[in-house]
Design an enzyme around this catalytic site. Structure first.
Site, PDB file in Angstrom:
ATOM      1  N   SER A 162      -8.548   3.502 -11.233  1.00 60.45           N
ATOM      2  CA  SER A 162      -8.650   2.761 -12.217  1.00 60.45           C
ATOM      3  C   SER A 162      -9.999   2.391 -12.912  1.00 60.45           C
ATOM      4  CB  SER A 162      -7.893   1.364 -11.978  1.00 60.45           C
ATOM      5  OG  SER A 162      -7.847   0.333 -12.893  1.00 60.45           O
ATOM      6  N   TYR A 170      -6.647  -5.178  -5.450  1.00 60.73           N
ATOM      7  CA  TYR A 170      -6.194  -4.023  -6.493  1.00 60.73           C
ATOM      8  C   TYR A 170      -7.909  -3.232  -6.960  1.00 60.73           C
ATOM      9  CZ  TYR A 170      -4.651  -1.355 -10.648  1.00 60.73           C
ATOM     10  OH  TYR A 170      -4.417  -0.384 -11.255  1.00 60.73           O
TER      11      TYR A 170
END
Ligand SMILES: NC(=O)c1ccc[n+]([C@@H]2O[C@H](COP(=O)([O-])OP(=O)(O)OC[C@H]3O[C@@H](n4cnc5c(N)ncnc54)[C@H](OP(=O)(O)O)[C@@H]3O)[C@@H](O)[C@H]2O)c1
Length: 265
Positions: free
Chosen positions: A152, A166
């Site tokens: 990501s 995350y």
């Protein structure tokens, strides 16, 4: 040098974890549309089975659902055993299934930390370990097998939301990609990562109430990602065209990471 040769993935066997929706579905659809056989996995069996049927019918190509929870070693073993019983070799492993968690720093829970790290990092590592033999069986110098890890841009930039585990998990995915690439390139398995920016999905949608207009406005390309953007990049990485690309983390974000400093000035 023809496109048909450079980007050919006909008759390849692919596994796309988290293929029941979102980015995994985009990659699975791109593979199926171009003649690959695709296994998709997710926890929720009814949605997964429906999606596999929808994609098989749409692309007239075999899409096989295997429902499992990849956040535990038991789930990973069940999944890899089931594929081993069905296939002698696989060509592409797409480690896409992922989870996010947001909570203020002061109250951030252990559950939110472990859930994200277990699925995004631990499961990706052990899936690659356990699928290595099947990947090896289809790998050669001329036509290596491929692993794509979905990272990501939150693992490259500092995320604006309080998603501590995350961002850290995705930075780990990018580094693990390089570490695994260094080991597996010697055995004709090429490992790369894709770091997506905003793509419409359940995960991103829940953070923005499924209204992507603000995100699109702020993006250098003035839009969010589409299935073509994601599938095209995955097909490049899995085809002859991508056979000299190793250990990379390639952004697909409309320019957020690479043009951020310019757009601030
Ligand atoms: N969308 C974005 O903007 C964006 C941006 C950057 C990175 N990413 C990354 O892209 C990947 C896909 O995300 P997405 O946005 O497409 O999310 P999504 O729409 O929530 O899809 C996640 C997929 O993973 C499956 N999954 C979740 N937990 C699982 C588990 N424990 N075991 C097995 N499968 C599980 C889900 O099915 P079940 O719920 O049925 O299990 C679903 O198929 C993730 O790694 C995410 O971090 C997404």
């Amino acid at each position: 040098m023809k496109i048909d040769n450079l980007f050919n993935i006909q008759d390849k066997v692919a596994i796309v974890t988290g293929g029941s929706r979102g980015i995994g579905e985009m990659i699975a659809a791109g593979f199926l549309a171009n003649g690959a056989k695709v296994y998709i996995s997710a926890r929720k069996a009814p949605a997964l089975v429906d999606k596999a049927k929808e994609l098989s019918d749409k692309y007239n190509q075999e899409c096989i659902p295997i429902s499992c929870d990849l956040s535990s070693m038991n789930g990973i073993e069940e999944f890899t055993n089931e594929i081993q019983n069905k296939e002698k070799g696989i060509d592409f492993l797409i480690n896409n299934a992922g989870a996010a968690w947001g909570e203020p720093l002061e109250s951030f829970s252990e559950g939110g930390w472990d859930k994200v790290m277990d699925l995004n990092v631990k499961s990706l590592f052990f899936l690659t370990q356990k699928f290595k033999n099947l990947l090896l069986n289809n790998a050669s110098v001329e036509d290596p097998s491929r692993v794509i890890n979905i990272g990501s841009i939150d693992g490259l930039n500092v995320p604006s939301m309080e998603t501590y585990s995350y961002g850290a998990s995705k930075a780990a995915v990018h580094h693990l990609t390089r570490v695994l690439a260094a080991k597996l390139v010697k055995e004709n398995i090429l490992v790369n990562a894709i770091a997506p920016g905003p793509y419409p999905s359940a995960m991103l949608g829940s953070a923005v109430n499924h209204d992507y207009s603000e995100i699109a406005k702020r993006n250098p390309r003035k839009r969010v990602g589409t299935p073509e953007d994601m599938a095209g990049l995955a097909i490049f990485l899995c085809s002859r065209a991508g056979a000299y690309t190793v250990g990379e983390t390639i952004t697909s974000d409309g320019g957020i990471v690479k043009t951020a400093s310019h757009n601030l000035s």
